[in-house]
Enzyme design. Structure first.
Site, PDB file in Angstrom:
ATOM      1  N   SER A 185       0.658  -1.210  -0.033  1.00 32.69           N
ATOM      2  CA  SER A 185       0.094   0.111   0.088  1.00 32.69           C
ATOM      3  C   SER A 185       0.945   1.229   0.088  1.00 32.69           C
ATOM      4  O   SER A 185       1.478   1.500  -0.878  1.00 32.69           O
ATOM      5  CB  SER A 185      -0.924  -0.094   1.221  1.00 32.69           C
ATOM      6  OG  SER A 185      -2.117   1.030   1.124  1.00 32.69           O
ATOM      7  N   ASP A 202      -2.444   6.138  -3.471  1.00 27.78           N
ATOM      8  CA  ASP A 202      -1.052   5.723  -2.821  1.00 27.78           C
ATOM      9  C   ASP A 202      -0.709   4.486  -3.627  1.00 27.78           C
ATOM     10  O   ASP A 202      -1.192   4.235  -4.763  1.00 27.78           O
ATOM     11  CB  ASP A 202      -1.517   4.817  -1.489  1.00 27.78           C
ATOM     12  CG  ASP A 202      -2.569   3.878  -1.374  1.00 27.78           C
ATOM     13  OD1 ASP A 202      -3.305   4.055  -2.447  1.00 27.78           O
ATOM     14  OD2 ASP A 202      -2.761   3.159  -0.476  1.00 27.78           O
TER      15      ASP A 202
END
EC number: 5.4.2.10
Length: 452
Positions: free
Chosen positions: A102, A243
Site C-alpha cells: 500500500s 497511494d
C-alpha cells in the site's frame, strides 16, 4: 510464530520478513482454507501486484503455492488492489491475492487476501490460515500430481474491464474539469488517468512512471507537496493523490489545500443523501476520523457509526448493516454498491462528479467540515502491546482526556502493520494538541523503547 496478519494483510520487508517461502506458505494455506473442498472442478485464484520490484519475486512464489495446492491461477499483473478484488467477483474466482504494501516504502511488500466475491477476510479466517501455517499443514496436505496440478494463465484485459466498470458508476460526467493526478509511481499509473479521461476530465499525470523502486517515493497520498505545486502551476480545478496500490484517495483544492478522507466522506454523504442512496441516512467512519466530521454530520442530520481502524472493519459494518458509504480519514472510501473494498479511483470519480453536478469548487464542498486541530505522533516501540498498555501510558491518557473534556479527544492505538504506537490528539488549538500528544508519546517511549 507471531501474528502474521495486521490491519491489512501480511506485511514486512520483502525477502527479509516477507520471504518467498512465507509467501508460498500463505498461498497454500489460503487455497486450502478459502476454496471449497467438494468442488467438481479446481478452485480459481486471481493474483495481482503493485509496481514494487519485489512483487515479481513474490508473485512467482504465490503462483507456485496456489498451483501446487491444485488451484488454477489468473495473473492480472500490475493493477490496483480494488481492481483485483473486482476481478475476483467478475470471474467468479474462489480467492484473490494482491501483492502490495500500500502506502509503505518500496523495501516493504505485503500479501492481501480476498475471499470469493472479492471480500476481505474476517479475523477468524485469517487466524485459521495462520494456524495452518504454524502447524505446517502445508507440508502435510495432499499435493496433487499430473492433471491435478493447477494451471497458470494471464488475464490481459483485466484493466480494461475494471476501468469500464468504474466509468459506468459515475452519476455525472466530468467534462470541463481539469485534474492533476499523482499516481505514486504505483498501480494507479495506467488505470487512473485513463478512467478520469474516459469520464470526461482533462488529466495531467504526475509520478506515473514506475521503475520498481520509486513507488511512494516522496509522492502519492502521503506526500502531496508536489501535487499542490502542480495543481497551482497548471491552473487545475483540483488534484487527486493515490497511494501505491490505489485503494486511497486524498485531494487538494485549486489553491493547493488538502482535502482528506473525512472531508471527502462528508461531500459524498451529502450527495448520496440528496440522491436518496445514503441507506439508513448513516455514514460509517473509524475512531480516527476528526471530531469535525462528527459535528458536520450531526448538524446535517446524518447518523455516524464508528469502527476500529482499517477499511475491512468499515466494510464489515457496511455489510452487516446494509449501509452505502464508509471510510477512513486516510482516504480509504468504501462504496459497497460499486466496490467490495476501498477504491481510490472510484472515489476520485465520484468526488469530481459531485463538483461537476453542483458547479461548486472542491474548496466550497469541503467547507462543510471544520476540522479540529489534530496531532498524530507515530512512536517507534519495541513492543506495540506494552507501549500502548503500560500503566504510565494509560494514566497520562486518562489525565489528558480529563483536561480536554468535550473540546477534544485522545486516541492511542498500536499500528497493525508496523512497530509503532500511534498517539492522536484533537484539541481546540494545535498547540494544546501538540503538548498533550508529546506528553503521552513520552510515556510510550519510556514503556517500550524501540529495539536496535
Amino acid at each position: 510464530m507471531g501474528r502474521l496478519f495486521g490491519t491489512d494483510g501480511v506485511r514486512g520487508r520483502a525477502n527479509a520478513d516477507l520471504t518467498p517461502e512465507l509467501a508460498m506458505a500463505v498461498a497454500v494455506a489460503a487455497a486450502h482454507t478459502l476454496a471449497e473442498s467438494d468442488r467438481s472442478h479446481p478452485p480459481l485464484a486471481v493474483v495481482g501486484r503493485d509496481t514494487r520490484a519485489s512483487g515479481e519475486m513474490l508473485e512467482s512464489a504465490v503462483v507456485a503455492g496456489l498451483a501446487s495446492a491444485g488451484a488454477n491461477v489468473l495473473r492480472v499483473g500490475v493493477l490496483p488492489t480494488p481492481a483485483v478484488a473486482y476481478l475476483v467477483g467478475e470471474v467468479k474466482a474462489d480467492l484473490g491475492v494482491m501483492l502490495s504494501a500500500s502506502h509503505n516504502p518500496m523495501p516493504d511488500n505485503g500479501i492481501k487476501l480476498f475471499a470469493a466475491g472479492g471480500h476481505k477476510l474476517p479475523d477468524d479466517v485469517e487466524l485459521e490460515i495462520e494456524a495452518a501455517i504454524e502447524a505446517n499443514s502445508a507440508a502435510t496436505w495432499h499435493r496433487p500430481t499430473g492433471a491435478g496440478v493447477g494451471r497458470v494463465h494471464d488475464l490481459l484485459d483485466g484493466a480494461d474491464h475494471y476501468v469500464q466498470h468504474l466509468v459506468s458508476t459515475v452519476p455525472h460526467r466530468l467534462d470541463g474539469l481539469k485534474v492533476v493526478v499523482d499516481c505514486a509511481n504505483g498501480a494507479a499509473s495506467e488505470v487512473a488517468p485513463v478512467a478520469y479521461q474516459e469520464a470526461g476530465a482533462e488529466v495531467i499525470s504526475i509520478h506515473a512512471e514506475p521503475d520498481g523502486l520509486n513507488i511512494n517515493d516522496d509522492c502519492g497520498s502521503n506526500h502531496i507537496d508536489a501535487l499542490r505545486a502542480a495543481v497551482v502551476e497548471h491552473g487545475a480545478h483540483l488534484g487527486i493523490a493515490h497511494d501505491g496500490d490505489a485503494d486511497r484517495c486524498v485531494a487538494v483544492t485549486a489553491a493547493g489545500d488538502e482535502v482528506d478522507g473525512d472531508q471527502i466522506l462528508a461531500i459524498l454523504a451529502l450527495a448520496m443523501r440528496e440522491a436518496g442512496s445514503l441507506t439508513g441516512n448513516t455514514l460509517v467512519a473509524t475512531v480516527m476520523s476528526n471530531l469535525g466530521l462528527r459535528i458536520a454530520m450531526s448538524e446535517a442530520g446524518i447518523r455516524l457509526v464508528e469502527t476500529k481502524v482499517g477499511d475491512r472493519y468499515v466494510l464489515e459494518e457496511l455489510r452487516a448493516s446494509g449501509l452505502a458509504l464508509g471510510g477512513e480519514q486516510s482516504g480509504h472510501i468504501v462504496m459497497p454498491e460499486y466496490a467490495t473494498t476501498g477504491d481510490g479511483v472510484l472515489t476520485g470519480l465520484h468526488l469530481m462528479s459531485r463538483m461537476a453536478a453542483t458547479g461548486k469548487s472542491l474548496a466550497e464542498l469541503a467547507a462543510v467540515v471544520t476540522k479540529l486541530p489534530q496531532v498524530l505522533i507515530n512512536v517507534p516501540v519495541g513492543d506495540r502491546t506494552v507501549g500502548a498498555g503500560a500503566s504510565g501510558v494509560l494514566a497520562a491518557t486518562e489525565q489528558a482526556e480529563a483536561e480536554l473534556g468535550t473540546t477534544g479527544r485522545v486516541l492511542l492505538r498500536p499500528s497493525g502493520t508496523e512497530p509503532l504506537v500511534r498517539v492522536m490528539v484533537e484539541a481546540a488549538t494545535v498547540e494544546i494538541a501538540q503538548t498533550v500528544a508529546e506528553r503521552i508519546a513520552g510515556e510510550v517511549r519510556l514503556a517500550s523503547p524501540p529495539t536496535a
